[in-house]
Design a protein around this motif. Sequence first.
Motif, PDB file in Angstrom:
ATOM      1  N   ASN A  58      34.431  -4.472 101.982  1.00 50.01           N
ATOM      2  CA  ASN A  58      35.475  -4.389 103.127  1.00 50.01           C
ATOM      3  C   ASN A  58      36.002  -3.034 103.095  1.00 50.01           C
ATOM      4  O   ASN A  58      37.083  -2.727 102.207  1.00 50.01           O
ATOM      5  CB  ASN A  58      36.381  -5.372 103.179  1.00 50.01           C
ATOM      6  CG  ASN A  58      37.266  -5.537 104.358  1.00 50.01           C
ATOM      7  OD1 ASN A  58      37.325  -4.630 105.134  1.00 50.01           O
ATOM      8  ND2 ASN A  58      38.070  -6.777 104.456  1.00 50.01           N
ATOM      9  N   GLY A 179      36.296  -3.723 109.336  1.00 53.74           N
ATOM     10  CA  GLY A 179      37.030  -4.528 108.397  1.00 53.74           C
ATOM     11  C   GLY A 179      38.499  -4.403 108.352  1.00 53.74           C
ATOM     12  O   GLY A 179      38.861  -3.357 108.668  1.00 53.74           O
ATOM     13  N   MET A 192      35.673  -9.164 107.642  1.00 52.09           N
ATOM     14  CA  MET A 192      34.457  -7.911 107.541  1.00 52.09           C
ATOM     15  C   MET A 192      33.284  -8.394 108.863  1.00 52.09           C
ATOM     16  O   MET A 192      33.063  -9.470 108.545  1.00 52.09           O
ATOM     17  CB  MET A 192      33.853  -8.077 106.302  1.00 52.09           C
ATOM     18  CG  MET A 192      32.820  -6.949 106.170  1.00 52.09           C
ATOM     19  SD  MET A 192      33.239  -5.065 106.209  1.00 52.09           S
ATOM     20  CE  MET A 192      31.850  -4.350 105.819  1.00 52.09           C
TER      21      MET A 192
END
Length: 357
Positions: A58, A179, A192
């Motif tokens: 992420n 993300g 994400m």
Amino acid sequence: MLKKIPFFFLLLICASSYAQTVRKYSNEFMNIGVDAAALGMANAVTSHTNNVNSGYWNPAGLIHLEDHELSLMHANYFANIAQYDYIAYAKPIDDESAWGVSLIRFGVDDIMNTTELIDNQGNIDYNRISLFSTADYGVTFSYARKLQIPGFQYGVNAKVIRRIIGQFASSWGFGFDAGIQFENNDWQFGLMLRDITTTYNVWSIDEAEYKKIANAIPGQNQELPESTEITAPKAQFGLSKKFIIRYDYSLLAAANINMLFTKTNDIISTDFASVDPALGFEFGYTDLVFLRAGLGNFQNIQQIDNTKKVGFQPNIGLGFKYKGIQIDYALTDLGNQSAALYSNIFSVKVDLGQFRN
């Protein structure tokens, strides 16, 4: 030699599969996972990832970097036939932003090309056997920034995909991830979105080499496959919380909900999306030693008698961090779709700021 000849038939299957323009599992090497610490927790790290490996899990997590970091991982796949390598670097830009770059290579080397083993007269000449490699490369450029809203940060990835099947075919692909992370009252949340715009691959196929494959099995694979494929988006939502126990001990509990927008064998599966949950735990002592465990890849498995049972994948791991160097180990089945035996995974993360003069 006989052990490697079947890869020729694998190549036939792969080449034929490109005929599907939109594929469920295109560019799957980008979904295997990186960092033994994350793999030991069954990849349930979307909400709390906060180091150089955040570029993969992420990108919003890169905002937590205090200095530049380097990460390395190597793993063997399919009983040491394939090699999986990963390297990443990231650093903060200022107090509000950070950037990173990573490279993944997943490849099989020294595959025997037997397309010219037998000539038109049926004569076998082993000198006509050559070797080739098939490899997938993914380069990711990441950027993260804090939002004006306290506790929020976001990140984006730009990905360049390069896939090579010896001299037979190659492709270029491009895609984006996005993300976000949010922290409130010691709880951490993360979202994400992988391949958010779809990742688009364009293949270039050597017609002369492809004809050699097609002629190996008369009547099969006579037409060139389609030259494009599209990777559909995926979503991962995570939450986690870290508990401090008597100052020296900590327990991090995390959960992920992984969504693929197609019907699969995941434990929750509909025509719109399939959902695969994951749970991960990390027990730490003085931020020095870590013990990890995770459960993931929950699947509905069809039995011989047509009944179904739920299968899952357990993972465990260990970690050690000292003076900016962190070494992690995971015992895990590398890759969510694999039926291979369990793999021993090691990774190293280095805080380069600790080594400045």
